[in-house]
Design a protein around this motif. Structure first.
Motif, PDB file in Angstrom:
ATOM      1  N   HIS A 101       0.804  -1.232   0.000  1.00 27.59           N
ATOM      2  CA  HIS A 101       0.000   0.000   0.000  1.00 27.59           C
ATOM      3  C   HIS A 101       0.831   1.273   0.000  1.00 27.59           C
ATOM      4  O   HIS A 101       0.335   2.336  -0.376  1.00 27.59           O
ATOM      5  N   GLY A 102       2.083   1.186   0.450  1.00 28.58           N
ATOM      6  CA  GLY A 102       2.897   2.384   0.507  1.00 28.58           C
ATOM      7  C   GLY A 102       4.141   2.208   1.352  1.00 28.58           C
ATOM      8  O   GLY A 102       4.546   1.090   1.662  1.00 28.58           O
ATOM      9  N   VAL A 103       4.704   3.337   1.740  1.00 26.92           N
ATOM     10  CA  VAL A 103       5.990   3.390   2.436  1.00 26.92           C
ATOM     11  C   VAL A 103       5.819   4.184   3.732  1.00 26.92           C
ATOM     12  O   VAL A 103       5.167   5.223   3.745  1.00 26.92           O
ATOM     13  N   TRP A 104       6.432   3.677   4.809  1.00 23.72           N
ATOM     14  CA  TRP A 104       6.447   4.378   6.085  1.00 23.72           C
ATOM     15  C   TRP A 104       7.824   4.961   6.308  1.00 23.72           C
ATOM     16  O   TRP A 104       8.836   4.277   6.182  1.00 23.72           O
ATOM     17  N   LEU A 105       7.849   6.239   6.650  1.00 28.18           N
ATOM     18  CA  LEU A 105       9.085   6.968   6.898  1.00 28.18           C
ATOM     19  C   LEU A 105       9.086   7.415   8.355  1.00 28.18           C
ATOM     20  O   LEU A 105       8.123   8.016   8.825  1.00 28.18           O
ATOM     21  N   LEU A 106      10.162   7.124   9.074  1.00 25.78           N
ATOM     22  CA  LEU A 106      10.313   7.580  10.453  1.00 25.78           C
ATOM     23  C   LEU A 106      11.250   8.776  10.452  1.00 25.78           C
ATOM     24  O   LEU A 106      12.396   8.679  10.004  1.00 25.78           O
ATOM     25  N   ALA A 107      10.735   9.911  10.916  1.00 26.23           N
ATOM     26  CA  ALA A 107      11.526  11.140  10.932  1.00 26.23           C
ATOM     27  C   ALA A 107      11.315  11.847  12.266  1.00 26.23           C
ATOM     28  O   ALA A 107      10.185  12.188  12.615  1.00 26.23           O
ATOM     29  N   HIS A 108      12.397  12.003  12.995  1.00 27.98           N
ATOM     30  CA  HIS A 108      12.357  12.712  14.272  1.00 27.98           C
ATOM     31  C   HIS A 108      11.312  12.128  15.216  1.00 27.98           C
ATOM     32  O   HIS A 108      10.564  12.856  15.863  1.00 27.98           O
ATOM     33  N   GLY A 109      11.219  10.805  15.249  1.00 26.32           N
ATOM     34  CA  GLY A 109      10.298  10.129  16.154  1.00 26.32           C
ATOM     35  C   GLY A 109       8.860  10.056  15.674  1.00 26.32           C
ATOM     36  O   GLY A 109       8.007   9.525  16.374  1.00 26.32           O
ATOM     37  N   GLU A 110       8.567  10.563  14.504  1.00 27.08           N
ATOM     38  CA  GLU A 110       7.208  10.532  13.963  1.00 27.08           C
ATOM     39  C   GLU A 110       7.182   9.656  12.716  1.00 27.08           C
ATOM     40  O   GLU A 110       8.010   9.813  11.819  1.00 27.08           O
ATOM     41  N   GLU A 111       6.218   8.729  12.671  1.00 24.61           N
ATOM     42  CA  GLU A 111       6.099   7.876  11.503  1.00 24.61           C
ATOM     43  C   GLU A 111       5.113   8.502  10.516  1.00 24.61           C
ATOM     44  O   GLU A 111       4.000   8.873  10.886  1.00 24.61           O
ATOM     45  N   LEU A 112       5.551   8.625   9.277  1.00 20.36           N
ATOM     46  CA  LEU A 112       4.757   9.238   8.212  1.00 20.36           C
ATOM     47  C   LEU A 112       4.476   8.183   7.158  1.00 20.36           C
ATOM     48  O   LEU A 112       5.371   7.441   6.760  1.00 20.36           O
ATOM     49  N   PHE A 113       3.227   8.108   6.690  1.00 19.83           N
ATOM     50  CA  PHE A 113       2.852   7.127   5.673  1.00 19.83           C
ATOM     51  C   PHE A 113       2.704   7.809   4.318  1.00 19.83           C
ATOM     52  O   PHE A 113       2.074   8.853   4.202  1.00 19.83           O
ATOM     53  N   MET A 114       3.290   7.186   3.302  1.00 19.17           N
ATOM     54  CA  MET A 114       3.179   7.671   1.925  1.00 19.17           C
ATOM     55  C   MET A 114       2.518   6.570   1.097  1.00 19.17           C
ATOM     56  O   MET A 114       3.159   5.567   0.778  1.00 19.17           O
ATOM     57  N   SER A 115       1.239   6.744   0.784  1.00 14.82           N
ATOM     58  CA  SER A 115       0.545   5.744  -0.028  1.00 14.82           C
ATOM     59  C   SER A 115       1.011   5.858  -1.473  1.00 14.82           C
ATOM     60  O   SER A 115       1.402   6.934  -1.935  1.00 14.82           O
ATOM     61  N   TYR A 116       0.956   4.748  -2.175  1.00 11.52           N
ATOM     62  CA  TYR A 116       1.324   4.772  -3.592  1.00 11.52           C
ATOM     63  C   TYR A 116       0.332   5.596  -4.411  1.00 11.52           C
ATOM     64  O   TYR A 116       0.692   6.137  -5.451  1.00 11.52           O
ATOM     65  N   ASP A 117      -0.911   5.708  -3.923  1.00 11.44           N
ATOM     66  CA  ASP A 117      -1.888   6.550  -4.632  1.00 11.44           C
ATOM     67  C   ASP A 117      -1.445   8.006  -4.646  1.00 11.44           C
ATOM     68  O   ASP A 117      -1.598   8.698  -5.648  1.00 11.44           O
ATOM     69  N   ASP A 118      -0.898   8.472  -3.517  1.00 11.43           N
ATOM     70  CA  ASP A 118      -0.450   9.862  -3.418  1.00 11.43           C
ATOM     71  C   ASP A 118       0.998  10.069  -3.839  1.00 11.43           C
ATOM     72  O   ASP A 118       1.377  11.160  -4.246  1.00 11.43           O
ATOM     73  N   PHE A 119       1.805   9.008  -3.734  1.00 10.66           N
ATOM     74  CA  PHE A 119       3.234   9.101  -4.040  1.00 10.66           C
ATOM     75  C   PHE A 119       3.626   7.947  -4.972  1.00 10.66           C
ATOM     76  O   PHE A 119       4.327   7.015  -4.577  1.00 10.66           O
ATOM     77  N   PRO A 120       3.157   8.004  -6.212  1.00 14.34           N
ATOM     78  CA  PRO A 120       3.337   6.881  -7.139  1.00 14.34           C
ATOM     79  C   PRO A 120       4.787   6.607  -7.534  1.00 14.34           C
ATOM     80  O   PRO A 120       5.091   5.524  -8.037  1.00 14.34           O
ATOM     81  N   TRP A 121       5.677   7.535  -7.289  1.00 17.69           N
ATOM     82  CA  TRP A 121       7.083   7.375  -7.682  1.00 17.69           C
ATOM     83  C   TRP A 121       7.737   6.183  -7.007  1.00 17.69           C
ATOM     84  O   TRP A 121       8.686   5.609  -7.513  1.00 17.69           O
ATOM     85  N   PHE A 122       7.246   5.798  -5.832  1.00 12.04           N
ATOM     86  CA  PHE A 122       7.861   4.723  -5.059  1.00 12.04           C
ATOM     87  C   PHE A 122       7.377   3.329  -5.456  1.00 12.04           C
ATOM     88  O   PHE A 122       8.051   2.341  -5.160  1.00 12.04           O
ATOM     89  N   LYS A 123       6.238   3.235  -6.103  1.00 14.24           N
ATOM     90  CA  LYS A 123       5.565   1.942  -6.302  1.00 14.24           C
ATOM     91  C   LYS A 123       6.414   0.897  -7.014  1.00 14.24           C
ATOM     92  O   LYS A 123       6.444  -0.257  -6.605  1.00 14.24           O
ATOM     93  N   GLU A 124       7.100   1.245  -8.054  1.00 12.40           N
ATOM     94  CA  GLU A 124       7.860   0.268  -8.838  1.00 12.40           C
ATOM     95  C   GLU A 124       9.364   0.308  -8.563  1.00 12.40           C
ATOM     96  O   GLU A 124      10.138  -0.319  -9.270  1.00 12.40           O
TER      97      GLU A 124
END
Length: 88
Positions: A21-44
Motif C-alpha cells: 500500500h505504501g511506504v512508512w518513513l520515520l523522521a524525528h520520532g514521527e512515523e509518516l505514511f506515503m501511499s502509492y496513490d499519493d506518491f506513485p514514484w515509489f511503487k515500482e
C-alpha cells in the motif's frame, strides 16, 4: 575517540516499512505514511532505492536514486499538493 558507539545510527530519518500500500518513513520520532496513490514514484522502485533517503534540511527529505524530494508537510497533507507524476 569517537563520541558514537559502533553501530549507532546518527540518521534522524529512515524508511521503516514498505508494503503493498505504501511506504512508512520515520523522521524525528514521527512515523509518516506515503501511499502509492499519493506518491506513485515509489511503487515500482527497488527496496534499495526507497530506503536510500536523506534529510537535506529540516523536514525536507530526498531520495537520490529516484530523484524525489518531499517535505514533511507534503507527506502529511498530500491533498494540499495534488500534483502527481504522469505515467508515460
Amino acid at each position: 575517540m569517537s563520541l558514537l558507539a559502533h553501530g549507532n545510527s546518527i540518521s534522524v530519518v529512515e524508511v521503516t516499512n514498505i508494503s503493498a500500500h505504501g511506504v512508512w518513513l520515520l523522521a524525528h520520532g514521527e512515523e509518516l505514511f506515503m501511499s502509492y496513490d499519493d506518491f506513485p514514484w515509489f511503487k515500482e522502485m527497488s527496496v534499495q532505492s526507497i530506503v536510500n533517503v536523506e534529510e537535506e534540511s529540516p523536514n525536507h527529505f530526498y531520495w537520490p536514486d529516484i530523484d524525489v524530494d518531499l517535505t514533511r508537510e507534503i507527506i502529511k497533507h498530500p491533498d494540499r499538493f495534488p500534483l502527481k507524476s504522469k505515467s508515460t
